[in-house]
Design an enzyme around this catalytic site. Structure first.
Site, mmCIF file in Angstrom:
data_model
loop_
_atom_site.group_PDB
_atom_site.id
_atom_site.type_symbol
_atom_site.label_atom_id
_atom_site.label_comp_id
_atom_site.label_asym_id
_atom_site.label_seq_id
_atom_site.Cartn_x
_atom_site.Cartn_y
_atom_site.Cartn_z
ATOM 1 N N GLY A 120 0.824 -1.198 0.000
ATOM 2 C CA GLY A 120 0.000 0.000 0.000
ATOM 3 C C GLY A 120 0.863 1.255 0.000
ATOM 4 O O GLY A 120 1.948 1.309 -0.593
ATOM 5 N N SER A 121 0.389 2.286 0.710
ATOM 6 C CA SER A 121 1.024 3.609 0.641
ATOM 7 C C SER A 121 2.410 3.684 1.262
ATOM 8 O O SER A 121 3.109 4.696 1.079
ATOM 9 C CB SER A 121 0.116 4.649 1.303
ATOM 10 N N VAL A 122 2.839 2.647 1.972
ATOM 11 C CA VAL A 122 4.228 2.623 2.451
ATOM 12 C C VAL A 122 5.171 2.728 1.259
ATOM 13 O O VAL A 122 6.259 3.303 1.349
ATOM 14 C CB VAL A 122 4.511 1.330 3.259
#
Length: 584
Positions: free
Chosen positions: A303-305
């Site tokens: 995801g946004s990591v």
């Protein structure tokens, strides 16, 4: 005539069967007594075992220690051993009863029912004490002994990473064809560190009390009980891990307290690039193959990591100017769907604006269609990050068993597809990374761009504590980010927590200042009532100004709004602070 022929054939068959039986008996009793069958069973040893009663004090296998020398896989308990033959002759039962705080009747009752040696680790008032052992042994009477019994812990810390042992004759003979002295009942490491270090942990000799019995269970050679042990001060070997037992135990307890069902956490020592704590859920159950999966070493949607990678590439190519803004009222595909207003890179990173990073990804890919995987490689996200190198005769020894490797693109054609680029930019599509890789990325940024391999074992020690081999710090191969880029990323990661609208603002009141990045990844899975399931992440490091620890927490396959990720991250930081404070 027919009857006579039939009798001849029957005689031939019986003679042949008897001959085959004699050959088989000769094989068993004369020719292959020490290496019978494909398992190379020592029949003499096994025969002796059938006429022997024994109490195993230690199986002789090497053990794992934490970084401070505390045992992780074994425990030693004081115990009193009573052999059954005591009930057949006078012995100082009154003295024994007084020492053990037990009645003579209770001891006699246990002996009357016993067919094998009795091991007492408790009495009515609690555990057997060290003092009781000393007093029992001062009686110097055959048949009753005070010993410290070494037990392998069934429920052990870091179980997915340390692994387990089991009896596997086929694997044993395949791995060690030259070790004929090993019984087929010898336990062998089947996964985890138990498997990777198995060659160093194999027992030389076990430690036990034993005596020989006749068919009725009476002592065959009098009441002498033999003590067998390896007097070698160097074996068995011990593996000193990098784990901190107190932190590991606390980390696992926090996961349990928050009822994490699937996922886990990994805590790294940034300076030493080593694992302090690591845990995977669900808990290990040896009866279920599925529970052996170590999710901290398993690639999954970040995801946004993953926006950290896009931000890195943007910084390195000069696309991070603070005056440049992005319309964060648009979704990742550039259509209306958000309401965050216009944000620059720093604000977009703090609030995890998808459009910021999909826009940057499109610009980057126009310049160089390999830039995303190249940048990922600089951060150590597309290779195994666990320690590997030469160890004695093994040129490619790897500490971590079945460590996965991150991947970015599934198909080269996706690099020309706008939607695929957009999904890749926010850690979806075919992007899959391991939590350990992400923790190491955070450690790399915190170190100013220094990219290192991650150790979970520090050294191999002899039984007496002297050094046999050590695992030196090693850099990961390939290019890395420079110090300027690392400093810019540190600023972005800190803003996630300090910004009023940052996705990590919950961590502002922790005793350590935290820097990090949140992540939410769609899994494509649904609950029974058709709700979407997500991987929820928080990855970061602390203290922000003088980084010591990198921490990643992931709650896998969780419905929206029910993730325990932030609460777990919060509590782990607090307990690390408490443990560190108590040391000073």
């Amino acid at each position: 005539m027919k009857l006579r022929k039939r009798m001849i054939w029957i005689s031939i068959l019986i003679t042949s069967a008897l001959f085959l039986l004699l050959v088989r008996l000769a094989e068993i009793q004369l020719f292959f007594t020490e290496s019978f069958s494909k398992w190379n069973v020592n029949l003499i040893q096994e025969s002796v075992k059938q006429r022997t009663e024994e109490v195993q004090i230690s199986d002789g296998r090497g053990a794992f220690l934490d970084r401070n020398g505390k045992p992780l896989t074994i425990s030693q308990k004081p115990a009193i051993v009573l052999f059954p033959f005591l009930k057949k002759q006078p012995w100082p039962i009154k003295d024994a009863a007084d020492i053990l705080n037990m009645s003579e009747m209770e001891i006699n009752h246990k002996l009357e029912r016993a067919k094998k040696p009795i091991i007492l680790t408790k009495n009515e008032k609690g555990s057997i004490s060290n003092m009781m052992l000393e007093k029992i042994n001062k009686l110097k009477y055959p048949g009753i002994y005070g010993v410290y019994i070494e037990k392998t812990k069934k429920s052990r810390l870091a179980s997915h990473t340390i692994g387990m042992t089991n009896q596997d004759p086929q694997l044993l003979r395949n791995k060690y064809p030259h070790k004929k002295e090993l019984s087929i009942s010898t336990k062998i490491g089947t996964f985890g560190l138990e498997r990777t270090f198995d060659e160093f942990l194999l027992p030389e000799q076990d430690t036990k009390l034993l005596y020989h019995v006749d068919g009725l269970g009476n002592p065959l050679f009098g009441m002498d009980v033999k003590y067998t042990a390896d007097a070698n001060p160097f074996y068995p070997l011990q593996i000193k891990t990098t784990l901190n037992k107190e932190m590991q135990k606390s980390l696992e307890q926090i996961l349990d307290d928050h009822h994490l069902k699937k996922g886990g956490a990994v805590l790294l020592d940034i300076e030493k690039s080593s694992v302090l704590g690591i845990a995977s859920k669900p808990n290990l159950n040896m009866a279920s193959q599925k529970t052996r999966q170590n999710y901290m070493l398993t690639p999954m949607y970040p995801g946004s990591v993953f926006k950290t990678v896009i931000a890195t590439a943007a910084i390195e190519t000069g696309l991070d100017h603070p005056s440049k803004t992005f319309n964060c009222n648009l979704n990742l595909y550039g259509k209306p769907g958000e309401d965050k207003g216009k944000l620059n890179l720093e604000e977009g990173f703090a609030q995890s604006c998808n459009y910021t990073f999909t826009s940057l990804a499109h610009q980057l890919m126009k310049k160089d269609d390999s830039i995303i995987e190249d940048t990922s490689r600089k951060l150590g996200l597309t290779e195994q990050v666990g320690w590997e190198g030469s160890l004695f005769h093994q040129d490619d020894f790897k500490q971590l068993y079945h460590e996965g490797t991150g991947a970015i693109w599934g198909d080269e054609h996706d690099k020309k597809v706008k939607k695929a680029i957009a999904q890749t930019a926010i850690g979806q599509k075919n992007v899959k990374l391991t939590p350990l890789e992400i923790a190491n990325m955070m450690a790399t940024i915190a170190r100013g761009g220094e990219k290192k391999q991650v150790k979970v074992a520090d050294q191999i020690e002899y039984k007496n504590g002297t050094l046999m081999a050590s695992f030196k710090d090693q850099d990961l191969s390939g290019d890395t980010i420079d110090r300027y880029t690392a400093q810019r990323l540190q600023k972005l990661l800190r803003k996630v927590v300090t910004s009023r609208k940052g996705t990590g603002r919950r961590f502002r009141d922790l005793p350590f200042d935290v820097s990090g990045k949140s992540g939410t990844a769609e899994t494509g899975k649904l609950t029974k009532d058709k709700k979407r399931l997500y991987h929820k992440w928080f990855a970061g490091y602390f203290p922000a100004d003088k980084p010591k620890y990198a921490l990643v927490v992931v709650d896998m396959d969780t419905p929206e709004g029910k993730a325990a990720t932030n609460a777990i991250f919060y509590d782990i930081v607090k307990i690390v602070y408490k443990i560190e404070k108590n040391k000073t």
